[in-house]
Structure formats: structure tokens, C-alpha cells
Design a protein around this motif. Sequence first.
Motif, PDB file in Angstrom:
ATOM      1  N   ILE A  55      -9.943   2.041   1.981  1.00  0.00           N
ATOM      2  CA  ILE A  55      -9.520   1.099   3.017  1.00  0.00           C
ATOM      3  C   ILE A  55     -10.416   1.217   4.248  1.00  0.00           C
ATOM      4  CG2 ILE A  55      -7.653   0.542   4.631  1.00  0.00           C
ATOM      5  CD1 ILE A  55      -5.711   1.038   2.282  1.00  0.00           C
ATOM      6  N   ASP A  56     -10.782   2.442   4.617  1.00  0.00           N
ATOM      7  CA  ASP A  56     -11.685   2.636   5.758  1.00  0.00           C
ATOM      8  C   ASP A  56     -13.043   1.994   5.505  1.00  0.00           C
ATOM      9  OD1 ASP A  56      -9.725   4.041   7.101  1.00  0.00           O
ATOM     10  OD2 ASP A  56     -10.608   6.014   6.707  1.00  0.00           O
ATOM     11  N   SER A  57     -13.537   2.092   4.279  1.00  0.00           N
ATOM     12  CA  SER A  57     -14.870   1.592   3.953  1.00  0.00           C
ATOM     13  C   SER A  57     -14.899   0.089   3.692  1.00  0.00           C
ATOM     14  CB  SER A  57     -15.417   2.306   2.710  1.00  0.00           C
ATOM     15  OG  SER A  57     -15.575   3.676   2.972  1.00  0.00           O
ATOM     16  N   TYR A  58     -13.869  -0.443   3.045  1.00  0.00           N
ATOM     17  CA  TYR A  58     -13.913  -1.818   2.576  1.00  0.00           C
ATOM     18  C   TYR A  58     -12.917  -2.752   3.248  1.00  0.00           C
ATOM     19  CZ  TYR A  58     -16.320   0.560  -1.276  1.00  0.00           C
ATOM     20  OH  TYR A  58     -17.174   1.331  -2.016  1.00  0.00           O
ATOM     21  N   GLY A  59     -11.912  -2.224   3.911  1.00  0.00           N
ATOM     22  CA  GLY A  59     -10.829  -3.072   4.392  1.00  0.00           C
ATOM     23  C   GLY A  59      -9.803  -3.225   3.292  1.00  0.00           C
ATOM     24  N   GLU A  61      -8.191  -5.898   1.804  1.00  0.00           N
ATOM     25  CA  GLU A  61      -8.348  -6.889   0.742  1.00  0.00           C
ATOM     26  C   GLU A  61      -9.414  -6.469  -0.273  1.00  0.00           C
ATOM     27  OE1 GLU A  61      -9.909 -11.394   0.601  1.00  0.00           O
ATOM     28  OE2 GLU A  61      -8.177 -11.058   1.899  1.00  0.00           O
ATOM     29  N   SER A  62     -10.568  -6.051   0.227  1.00  0.00           N
ATOM     30  CA  SER A  62     -11.631  -5.622  -0.693  1.00  0.00           C
ATOM     31  C   SER A  62     -11.240  -4.351  -1.439  1.00  0.00           C
ATOM     32  CB  SER A  62     -12.941  -5.402   0.068  1.00  0.00           C
ATOM     33  OG  SER A  62     -13.454  -6.641   0.515  1.00  0.00           O
ATOM     34  N   ALA A  63     -10.500  -3.452  -0.790  1.00  0.00           N
ATOM     35  CA  ALA A  63     -10.041  -2.234  -1.469  1.00  0.00           C
ATOM     36  C   ALA A  63      -9.139  -2.601  -2.654  1.00  0.00           C
ATOM     37  CB  ALA A  63      -9.315  -1.307  -0.502  1.00  0.00           C
ATOM     38  N   VAL A  64      -8.266  -3.588  -2.467  1.00  0.00           N
ATOM     39  CA  VAL A  64      -7.410  -4.042  -3.572  1.00  0.00           C
ATOM     40  C   VAL A  64      -8.268  -4.637  -4.680  1.00  0.00           C
ATOM     41  CG1 VAL A  64      -5.660  -5.742  -4.256  1.00  0.00           C
ATOM     42  CG2 VAL A  64      -5.337  -4.403  -2.176  1.00  0.00           C
ATOM     43  N   ASN A  65      -9.220  -5.503  -4.318  1.00  0.00           N
ATOM     44  CA  ASN A  65     -10.066  -6.147  -5.331  1.00  0.00           C
ATOM     45  C   ASN A  65     -10.914  -5.127  -6.095  1.00  0.00           C
ATOM     46  OD1 ASN A  65      -9.122  -8.724  -4.791  1.00  0.00           O
ATOM     47  ND2 ASN A  65     -10.643  -9.085  -3.213  1.00  0.00           N
ATOM     48  N   ILE A  66     -11.436  -4.132  -5.387  1.00  0.00           N
ATOM     49  CA  ILE A  66     -12.216  -3.085  -6.044  1.00  0.00           C
ATOM     50  C   ILE A  66     -11.329  -2.272  -6.979  1.00  0.00           C
ATOM     51  CG2 ILE A  66     -13.393  -0.877  -5.601  1.00  0.00           C
ATOM     52  CD1 ILE A  66     -14.716  -2.300  -3.166  1.00  0.00           C
ATOM     53  N   THR A  67     -10.128  -1.946  -6.538  1.00  0.00           N
ATOM     54  CA  THR A  67      -9.189  -1.209  -7.383  1.00  0.00           C
ATOM     55  C   THR A  67      -8.901  -1.984  -8.664  1.00  0.00           C
ATOM     56  OG1 THR A  67      -8.186  -0.169  -5.441  1.00  0.00           O
ATOM     57  CG2 THR A  67      -6.892  -0.143  -7.485  1.00  0.00           C
ATOM     58  N   ILE A  68      -8.659  -3.273  -8.533  1.00  0.00           N
ATOM     59  CA  ILE A  68      -8.370  -4.116  -9.701  1.00  0.00           C
ATOM     60  C   ILE A  68      -9.558  -4.117 -10.665  1.00  0.00           C
ATOM     61  CG2 ILE A  68      -8.020  -6.519 -10.443  1.00  0.00           C
ATOM     62  CD1 ILE A  68      -6.291  -6.826  -7.836  1.00  0.00           C
ATOM     63  N   ILE A 141      -7.245 -19.517  12.245  1.00  0.00           N
ATOM     64  CA  ILE A 141      -8.229 -18.754  11.487  1.00  0.00           C
ATOM     65  C   ILE A 141      -8.090 -17.315  11.921  1.00  0.00           C
ATOM     66  CG2 ILE A 141     -10.674 -18.383  11.056  1.00  0.00           C
ATOM     67  CD1 ILE A 141     -11.044 -21.388  11.694  1.00  0.00           C
ATOM     68  N   ASN A 142      -7.867 -16.429  10.964  1.00  0.00           N
ATOM     69  CA  ASN A 142      -7.738 -15.014  11.254  1.00  0.00           C
ATOM     70  C   ASN A 142      -8.986 -14.284  10.819  1.00  0.00           C
ATOM     71  OD1 ASN A 142      -5.048 -15.279  12.164  1.00  0.00           O
ATOM     72  ND2 ASN A 142      -4.335 -15.271  10.045  1.00  0.00           N
ATOM     73  N   MET A 143      -9.491 -13.429  11.710  1.00  0.00           N
ATOM     74  CA  MET A 143     -10.681 -12.654  11.389  1.00  0.00           C
ATOM     75  C   MET A 143     -10.429 -11.199  11.820  1.00  0.00           C
ATOM     76  SD  MET A 143     -14.604 -13.349  12.570  1.00  0.00           S
ATOM     77  CE  MET A 143     -14.602 -14.956  11.797  1.00  0.00           C
ATOM     78  N   ASN A 144     -10.582 -10.280  10.893  1.00  0.00           N
ATOM     79  CA  ASN A 144     -10.439  -8.863  11.190  1.00  0.00           C
ATOM     80  C   ASN A 144     -11.800  -8.209  11.129  1.00  0.00           C
ATOM     81  OD1 ASN A 144      -7.604  -8.996  11.334  1.00  0.00           O
ATOM     82  ND2 ASN A 144      -7.466  -8.887   9.112  1.00  0.00           N
ATOM     83  N   ILE A 145     -12.127  -7.450  12.156  1.00  0.00           N
ATOM     84  CA  ILE A 145     -13.388  -6.728  12.195  1.00  0.00           C
ATOM     85  C   ILE A 145     -13.097  -5.254  12.406  1.00  0.00           C
ATOM     86  CG2 ILE A 145     -15.583  -6.447  13.392  1.00  0.00           C
ATOM     87  CD1 ILE A 145     -15.329  -9.402  14.242  1.00  0.00           C
TER      88      ILE A 145
END
Length: 148
Positions: A55-59, A61-68, A141-145
Motif C-alpha cells: 500500500i505504501d509503494s502502490y496505493g 487500488e494498485s495494491a489490490v490489482n497487484i494482489t489479484i 474528480i478525486n485525485m490522491n497523491i
Amino acid sequence: MQVPQLILDTLDELCANDFKRFLWNLTQPVLDGCQPLRKGHLENADRQDTMGKMIDSYGEESAVNITIQILKRINHNNAAEKLKKAYAGGSTAGQPNPGTPPSSASSSSGVAPPAGSSVCAQGRSVIVAPHIDGSSAGVSINMNINTQ
């Protein structure tokens, strides 16, 4: 359920050998735009450490997608589908409002996140944001950085 808990619950279902294979896959390319984690960062990592580093490295959403994607690689298709459904159907923190239109960006994961795709960058990478034309009332529009 919160994303960290979803990922942790999923990792808890893996036996020791499968978790070891999961860790190895994290050191390999999984999604375009997301750099593999360094082997040294995962050395002696337990499931909770691994979830946190993802989660720290990818955020989230991407952490979930990578896990899948990794679950599919190690033939845990049922666990991948269960996580995908739980993420898409859950009320996770940081998820955009239901009326938010999907992003025009694409993801190579093949997983349709609930509110569009995400982009992941590390180090001194540059992300070129899409150009957004027009505006209509009630559209946000939501943007997380994350700058970690």
C-alpha cells in the motif's frame, strides 16, 4: 471493509509456500507502471508487513490489482475473484463517489476498479495527467497523491 484488511485477509489465507511464492512475485513486474518491490524490502516480511509495503509503494487500488494478478499467477483464482468482488462491492476508504465518471486511463491488470483506473509511479517518475474538457454540475474528480 478497508483495503488493508481486505489484502491482509487474503494473504492470511495463503499457506507458507504460497505466501513465499507471492513475495517472490512482488519482486517481478506485475502491472505496467508499477515497479517491483526490492527483495531486501521483503526479507523477513510477514503478511502484515507485506500488505503495508504494498500500500505504501502502490496505493490502495494498485495494491489490490497487484494482489489479484499475483493470486492468478500462483493459481489461486478463487481467492483472486473473492478479493476482486469484495473490493468492487465494498465501501472502502478513499473511494470516489458513485456518480464519479470513470477515468479514460487504462490499466493492464484486466481488473476494472470501481471508479476507473489508477497510475502508479515511484522515485522521481513523472505522470502525465489526462486533459479534462468541460464541466458539468455535480461531477467531481478525486485525485490522491502519496509522496512517501
